[in-house]
Design an enzyme around this catalytic site. Structure first.
Site, mmCIF file in Angstrom:
data_model
loop_
_atom_site.group_PDB
_atom_site.id
_atom_site.type_symbol
_atom_site.label_atom_id
_atom_site.label_comp_id
_atom_site.label_asym_id
_atom_site.label_seq_id
_atom_site.Cartn_x
_atom_site.Cartn_y
_atom_site.Cartn_z
ATOM 1 N N LYS A 1 1.058 -1.150 0.202
ATOM 2 C CA LYS A 1 0.020 0.030 -0.126
ATOM 3 C C LYS A 1 0.841 1.226 -0.049
ATOM 4 O O LYS A 1 1.970 1.267 0.451
ATOM 5 C CB LYS A 1 -1.004 0.008 1.256
ATOM 6 C CG LYS A 1 -1.951 -0.974 1.464
ATOM 7 C CD LYS A 1 -2.717 -0.772 2.545
ATOM 8 C CE LYS A 1 -3.858 -1.654 2.728
ATOM 9 N NZ LYS A 1 -4.873 -1.625 1.548
ATOM 10 N N ARG B 1 -10.515 -11.723 2.034
ATOM 11 C CA ARG B 1 -11.170 -12.667 1.161
ATOM 12 C C ARG B 1 -10.552 -14.003 1.306
ATOM 13 O O ARG B 1 -11.207 -15.130 1.377
ATOM 14 C CB ARG B 1 -11.501 -12.397 -0.284
ATOM 15 C CG ARG B 1 -10.572 -12.144 -1.233
ATOM 16 C CD ARG B 1 -10.574 -11.291 -2.474
ATOM 17 N NE ARG B 1 -11.040 -9.886 -2.199
ATOM 18 C CZ ARG B 1 -11.278 -8.773 -2.931
ATOM 19 N NH1 ARG B 1 -11.389 -9.275 -4.358
ATOM 20 N NH2 ARG B 1 -11.264 -7.519 -2.866
HETATM 21 N N1 BES Z 1 -8.285 -3.603 4.191
HETATM 22 C C1 BES Z 1 -8.516 -3.214 2.915
HETATM 23 C C2 BES Z 1 -9.742 -2.547 2.786
HETATM 24 C C3 BES Z 1 -9.698 -1.272 3.628
HETATM 25 C C4 BES Z 1 -9.423 0.032 2.991
HETATM 26 C C5 BES Z 1 -10.325 -1.102 4.826
HETATM 27 C C6 BES Z 1 -9.549 1.159 3.529
HETATM 28 C C7 BES Z 1 -10.456 -0.018 5.399
HETATM 29 C C8 BES Z 1 -10.159 1.201 4.809
HETATM 30 C C9 BES Z 1 -8.311 -4.566 1.868
HETATM 31 O O1 BES Z 1 -7.610 -5.438 2.408
HETATM 32 C C10 BES Z 1 -7.738 -4.018 0.573
HETATM 33 O O2 BES Z 1 -6.660 -3.803 0.485
HETATM 34 N N2 BES Z 1 -8.654 -4.016 -0.208
HETATM 35 C C11 BES Z 1 -8.371 -3.553 -1.578
HETATM 36 C C12 BES Z 1 -8.486 -4.512 -2.637
HETATM 37 C C13 BES Z 1 -8.122 -4.226 -4.098
HETATM 38 C C14 BES Z 1 -6.638 -4.811 -4.014
HETATM 39 C C15 BES Z 1 -8.794 -5.214 -5.040
HETATM 40 C C16 BES Z 1 -8.845 -2.212 -1.919
HETATM 41 O O3 BES Z 1 -9.978 -2.102 -1.592
HETATM 42 O O4 BES Z 1 -8.053 -1.388 -2.453
HETATM 43 MN MN MN Z 2 -5.713 -5.456 1.736
#
Ligand code: BES
Ligand code: MN
Ligand code: ZN
Length: 490
Positions: free
Chosen positions: A266, A340
């Site tokens: 990230k 997931r």
């Molecule tokens: N934990 C994150 C989602 C999230 C984002 C929670 C902001 C709380 C605040 C999740 O694991 C994630 O990183 N999701 C990605 C999925 C993508 C790579 C398909 C996302 O939402 O960007």
């Molecule tokens: Mn994630």
């Protein structure tokens, strides 16, 4: 850990009102009628309360509001809080009044002259929910939370209702504590330990370690944690308060104690917020705590997958293929779509072992749900209108925002992989829905299921009526009510 505020009940007695220190709270109707407690307070402060009411002091106030008079002459109290409530106040008005009393109380004890007000426990709940502060890691300036003393004409009749109320607040506060805790403190092991402590409440708690998870074939879950030095775990919490042998409701939570994104790292800005990525598991834990404390007459099992998503020489890579406990294989396209991968194994395990009457999973699953619904509503996905409508009704009754989202084959198709049974992402469009589709592939036919994407509601940047900014504890109240309304024996 934060403490739920003390709520006590005493006999209503206007004779001692003048000596009450801290803050004194009395009831005035929206039309300006003083109830017996308010009339006595008005006499003691030589008519100041009536003058305020008549002088349009309540002009802008509506039911559930609180208007304060500071340093009222004739009273020992530092403030006289005027609680605006009609004779037949709704749950919402009572909770709102309680929350406002707590918000203006600072560190002072509030003595509330309830008289014979019915459902005063709802006001106590609002008060308890709002009195929260996560100060564990401040060496100075830790807030002292206000206490509530309820002066009531029939104190003995309130005890049971107040105990239930405090069970709800304690569950919510536990969820908030877990979600607020930094990841160097709430490691996977520490998280599991805190859940094991709930055995003292009568919950049966088991911790499955990596060897056991390997044995069960939970490779997708393990693949998320393999880049971290903290060991992955699944914790199973059983509350068997219902009829022996009745199929339980299963609550399944995503417990990523920190989500760096893994090799699909990230961006740095805001990454610190990913301490809340165990919010689903935190809500399951808080709900189990509430159910145990209020001795719910239902069988409910909570299962949480606890992992840390870190990049390392041992981490999973984009392009890797892993096999789930179900047997389906997953091509990892993005290691940041890890929730997931954790949930699919825990969902499968929950169904294999418990044959549940229903499954509800909670997860801070996608950023896309925040784009779609903001911080006001969780995304609700379901394969079954009955359980879904029951949940939506429970959430509405508790004032917890929840909005149903669609599912469908057209979305599911996006998960097709050229080399495995599925990919772990379905692309940017409808990102929350394709995430839900991924989960649905691990739900057996005929099992009523709800997926709650709580990424937007688990933690908020500005305070709400019932919580200061930060973790909210969203979902504990709705789930407890759902259990009460649909799963508890008469
Ligand atoms: N934990 C994150 C989602 C999230 C984002 C929670 C902001 C709380 C605040 C999740 O694991 C994630 O990183 N999701 C990605 C999925 C993508 C790579 C398909 C996302 O939402 O960007
Ligand atoms: Mn994630
Ligand atoms: Zn995540």
């Amino acid at each position: 850990m934060s403490q739920s505020p003390k709520v006590s009940v005493v006999e209503f007695d206007v004779k001692t009102m003048g000596d009450v220190t801290g803050r004194l709270a009395v009831i005035v109707s929206p039309e300006g009628d003083l109830d017996p407690g308010a009339r006595s307070a008005n006499r003691l402060c030589k008519g100041a309360l009536a003058r305020m009411v008549e002088g349009e002091g309540l002009k802008k106030a509506k039911a559930g509001d609180v208007v304060s008079l500071s340093w009222p002459a004739g009273l020992a109290a530092k403030a006289l809080d005027v609680v605006v409530l009609p004779k037949k106040a709704t749950q919402e008005q009572l909770r709102s009044a309680g929350a406002r009393l707590a918000a203006c109380a600072g560190e002072e004890t509030v003595t509330f002259m309830a008289g014979s007000l019915p459902n005063v426990e709802d006001l106590a709940l609002g008060f308890a929910l709002r009195s929260y502060s996560f100060d564990d890691h401040k060496s100075a300036d830790a807030a002292t939370l206000p206490d509530l003393v309820i002066a009531h004409k029939k104190p003995e009749t309130l005890e049971a209702a107040i105990a239930t109320t405090l069970a709800l607040a304690e569950g919510v506060h536990m969820t908030r504590d877990l979600v607020s805790e930094p990841a160097n403190v709430l490691t996977t092991t520490e998280f599991a330990n805190r859940l094991v402590e709930m055995q003292d409440l009568g919950l049966e708690v088991e911790v499955l370690d990596e060897d056991q998870l390997e044995e069960l074939g939970m490779r997708t879950l393990l693949s998320v944690g393999q880049g971290s030095d903290s060991p992955s775990k699944v914790v199973v919490m059983q509350w068997n308060g219902g009829t022996k042998g009745d199929a339980p409701l299963a609550l399944v939570g995503k417990g990523v104690v920190f989500d760096t994104g893994g090799i699909s790292l990230k961006p740095a800005g805001g990454m610190e917020d990913m301490t809340m990525d165990m919010g689903g598991a935190g809500t399951v834990a808080g709900t189990m705590r509430t159910l145990a404390l209020r001795k719910a007459k239902a069988n409910v099992v909570g299962l949480v997958g606890i992992v840390e998503n870190m990049p390392s020489g041992n981490a999973i890579r984009p392009g890797d293929v892993v096999k789930s406990m179900k047997g389906d294989t997953v091509e990892i396209i993005n290691t940041d779509a890890e929730g997931r991968l954790v949930l699919c194994d825990v969902l499968w395990y929950a169904q294999e072992r418990f044959e549940p009457a229903g499954v509800i999973d909670l997860a801070t699953l996608t950023g896309a749900i925040i784009i779609g619904l903001g911080h006001e509503n969780a995304g609700v996905f379901s394969n079954d209108d009955t359980i879904c409508n029951h949940f939506l009704a429970a959430a509405a009754a508790e004032g917890e925002g929840a909005w149903r989202m669609p599912l469908g084959a057209a979305y599911d198709k996006k998960l097709k992989s050229p080399i495995a049974d599925m990919k772990n992402i379905g692309g940017r469009p409808a990102g929350s829905i394709t995430a839900a589709q991924f989960l649905q592939r691990f739900i057996k036919d005929g099992v009523p299921w709800i997926h709650l994407d709580i990424a937007g509601v688990a933690s908020v940047a500005s305070g709400t009526p019932f919580a200061p900014k930060g973790s909210t504890g969203w979902g504990v109240l709705a789930l407890s009510r759902l259990v009460q309304d649909q799963y508890e024996a008469e």
